[in-house]
Design an enzyme around this catalytic site. Structure first.
Site, PDB file in Angstrom:
ATOM      1  N   HIS A   1      -6.397  43.144 -42.346  1.00 47.22           N
ATOM      2  CA  HIS A   1      -5.066  43.056 -42.930  1.00 47.22           C
ATOM      3  C   HIS A   1      -4.164  42.087 -42.164  1.00 47.22           C
ATOM      4  CE1 HIS A   1      -0.932  44.993 -43.459  1.00 47.22           C
ATOM      5  NE2 HIS A   1      -1.243  44.562 -44.658  1.00 47.22           N
ATOM      6  N   ARG A   2      -3.730  41.033 -42.814  1.00 49.72           N
ATOM      7  CA  ARG A   2      -2.967  39.941 -42.175  1.00 49.72           C
ATOM      8  C   ARG A   2      -3.790  39.359 -41.009  1.00 49.72           C
ATOM      9  NH1 ARG A   2       2.826  43.276 -41.685  1.00 49.72           N
ATOM     10  NH2 ARG A   2       2.614  44.334 -43.673  1.00 49.72           N
TER      11      ARG A   2
ATOM     12  N   GLU B   1      -7.047  39.302 -45.058  1.00 43.91           N
ATOM     13  CA  GLU B   1      -5.948  39.229 -46.023  1.00 43.91           C
ATOM     14  C   GLU B   1      -4.849  38.378 -45.423  1.00 43.91           C
ATOM     15  OE1 GLU B   1      -2.162  41.302 -47.849  1.00 43.91           O
ATOM     16  OE2 GLU B   1      -2.716  40.977 -45.760  1.00 43.91           O
TER      17      GLU B   1
ATOM     18  N   ASP C   1      -0.598  36.723 -46.437  1.00 45.77           N
ATOM     19  CA  ASP C   1       0.546  36.709 -47.369  1.00 45.77           C
ATOM     20  C   ASP C   1       1.058  35.285 -47.471  1.00 45.77           C
ATOM     21  OD1 ASP C   1       1.081  39.776 -47.590  1.00 45.77           O
ATOM     22  OD2 ASP C   1       0.854  39.363 -45.448  1.00 45.77           O
TER      23      ASP C   1
ATOM     24  N   HIS D   1       4.370  37.204 -43.783  1.00 42.89           N
ATOM     25  CA  HIS D   1       4.562  38.432 -44.575  1.00 42.89           C
ATOM     26  C   HIS D   1       6.000  38.656 -45.023  1.00 42.89           C
ATOM     27  CE1 HIS D   1       5.374  42.736 -45.205  1.00 42.89           C
ATOM     28  NE2 HIS D   1       4.195  42.732 -45.792  1.00 42.89           N
TER      29      HIS D   1
ATOM     30  N   GLU E   1      -2.502  37.258 -50.760  1.00 44.09           N
ATOM     31  CA  GLU E   1      -1.438  37.991 -51.470  1.00 44.09           C
ATOM     32  C   GLU E   1      -0.273  37.060 -51.771  1.00 44.09           C
ATOM     33  OE1 GLU E   1       0.205  41.633 -49.755  1.00 44.09           O
ATOM     34  OE2 GLU E   1       1.864  41.546 -51.199  1.00 44.09           O
TER      35      GLU E   1
ATOM     36  N   LYS F   1       3.211  36.858 -52.084  1.00 41.75           N
ATOM     37  CA  LYS F   1       4.259  37.774 -51.602  1.00 41.75           C
ATOM     38  C   LYS F   1       5.589  37.433 -52.257  1.00 41.75           C
ATOM     39  CE  LYS F   1       4.082  40.689 -48.878  1.00 41.75           C
ATOM     40  NZ  LYS F   1       3.806  42.080 -49.322  1.00 41.75           N
TER      41      LYS F   1
ATOM     42  N   ASP G   1      -5.800  47.010 -40.231  1.00 41.21           N
ATOM     43  CA  ASP G   1      -5.406  46.186 -39.078  1.00 41.21           C
ATOM     44  C   ASP G   1      -6.527  46.159 -38.028  1.00 41.21           C
ATOM     45  OD1 ASP G   1      -2.984  46.116 -40.406  1.00 41.21           O
ATOM     46  OD2 ASP G   1      -1.823  47.162 -38.857  1.00 41.21           O
TER      47      ASP G   1
HETATM   48  O1  G3P Z   1      -3.323  44.003 -48.874  1.00 40.55           O
HETATM   49  C1  G3P Z   1      -2.514  45.126 -48.943  1.00 40.55           C
HETATM   50  C2  G3P Z   1      -1.254  45.026 -48.171  1.00 40.55           C
HETATM   51  O2  G3P Z   1      -1.139  43.773 -47.577  1.00 40.55           O
HETATM   52  C3  G3P Z   1      -0.038  45.337 -48.941  1.00 40.55           C
HETATM   53  O3  G3P Z   1       1.098  45.548 -48.153  1.00 40.55           O
HETATM   54  O4  G3P Z   1       3.239  44.979 -47.118  1.00 40.55           O
HETATM   55  O5  G3P Z   1       1.147  44.655 -45.858  1.00 40.55           O
HETATM   56  O6  G3P Z   1       1.728  43.135 -47.719  1.00 40.55           O
HETATM   57  P1  G3P Z   1       1.814  44.518 -47.180  1.00 40.55           P
HETATM   58 CA    CA Z   2      -0.136  41.709 -47.616  1.00 39.14          CA
END
Ligand code: G3P
Ligand code: CA
Length: 271
Positions: free
Chosen positions: A39-40, A66, A68, A81, A140, A142, A263
């Site tokens: 994640h990120r 992932e 953003d 993000h 993503e 965003k 994470d």
């Molecule tokens: O990939 C799911 C997640 O990234 C969604 O929430 O706020 O971390 O972008 P957020």
């Molecule tokens: Ca995200």
């Protein structure tokens, strides 16, 4: 009497061993195919949405990372993000009010740890060039309503690198903004897409998003085997977000999710 008690005790012990073994078998069966998504990037270990976090994700053998993406004032695709730079850089202000050059001067690593001082905010193009073919990438969009035309720009970056072709498709584009996902799908129908959700969807809603989406990615608190089964029945896959504690992993595997967005990729890859 003593004999009856000890026979009972042995029976209980055998039954508990059976249940423990059964749980392990279930978890390891599901782990075989579950996608680990950092994640990120591996943001538990390096500053989120930086090359350091993406590199860590690859080192930790996550299947995807992932990121953003947003647009700068001068229309470039930048990876960050929040819609402001305040939390994750040494600057302040809104992303949409800053040029790429201004954003590139910011330090996106020191807030996380001095060893990451000097990390820059990457552009989407830089990330695609560095990791295409080396890692899956979950992009993503965003807050796309702030950035009209962002779908066309992301599509162009993918197409330029032949990443819109089915055989090159270890890329997924997702968003909480389902209209934006539908737009992306209409531009590049061969690129897998995902809708992010913070609510359980009805069968009607699942049927509707299945027109343009390949994944339904719910918050982990929403995951039940019924919801995952209904996502599958509609021909889509489910990736749950965001795992930050190891105890969340097994219930998600047991519910049958296809991917875990975390994470800490090692929490999923530990078996
Ligand atoms: O990939 C799911 C997640 O990234 C969604 O929430 O706020 O971390 O972008 P957020
Ligand atoms: Ca995200």
């Amino acid at each position: 009497m003593r004999k009856i008690l000890s026979t009972g005790l042995i029976a209980i012990l055998v039954m508990s061993l059976f249940f423990v073994a059964d749980g392990d078998v279930l978890a390891s069966q599901n782990t075989k195919s579950v996608q680990t998504v950092a994640h990120r990037g591996a943001s538990g270990y390096a500053p989120e949405n930086t090359m350091a976090a993406f590199e860590k994700s690859v080192e930790m053998k996550a299947d995807y990372f992932e990121l953003d993406v947003q647009l700068t004032k001068d229309g470039e695709l930048i990876v960050i993000h929040d819609t402001s730079v305040d939390r994750t850089t040494n600057g302040s202000g809104k992303v949409k009010d800053m040029t790429l050059e201004e954003l590139k001067h910011l330090d996106a690593g020191s807030w996380f740890g001095e060893e990451f001082a000097g990390e820059k905010l990457p552009t989407l193009g830089e990330v695609l060039d560095a990791y295409r073919g080396k890692s899956g990438i979950l992009i993503e969009l965003k807050s796309p309503s702030l950035y009209p035309g962002i779908e066309e720009k992301v599509a162009a970056e993918l197409a330029k690198r032949n990443m819109d072709k089915p055989h090159n498709n270890k890329v997924i584009v997702q968003s909480f903004d389902h209209e934006s996902v539908e737009t992306l799908h209409s531009i590049l129908p061969s690129v897998p897409t995902g809708v992010l959700v913070s609510y359980t969807m009805s069968d009607e809603q699942l049927n509707e998003v299945a027109r343009y989406s390949d994944y339904v990615n719910p918050g982990k608190w929403l995951i039940t085997s019924d919801f995952v089964d209904r996502i599958h029945e509609n021909g889509m896959e489910a990736q749950a977000w965001t795992v930050r504690d190891i105890d969340s992993v097994d219930p998600l595997l047991e519910a049958g999710v296809d991917g875990i967005i975390t994470d800490y990729p090692d929490y999923v890859n530990r078996r």
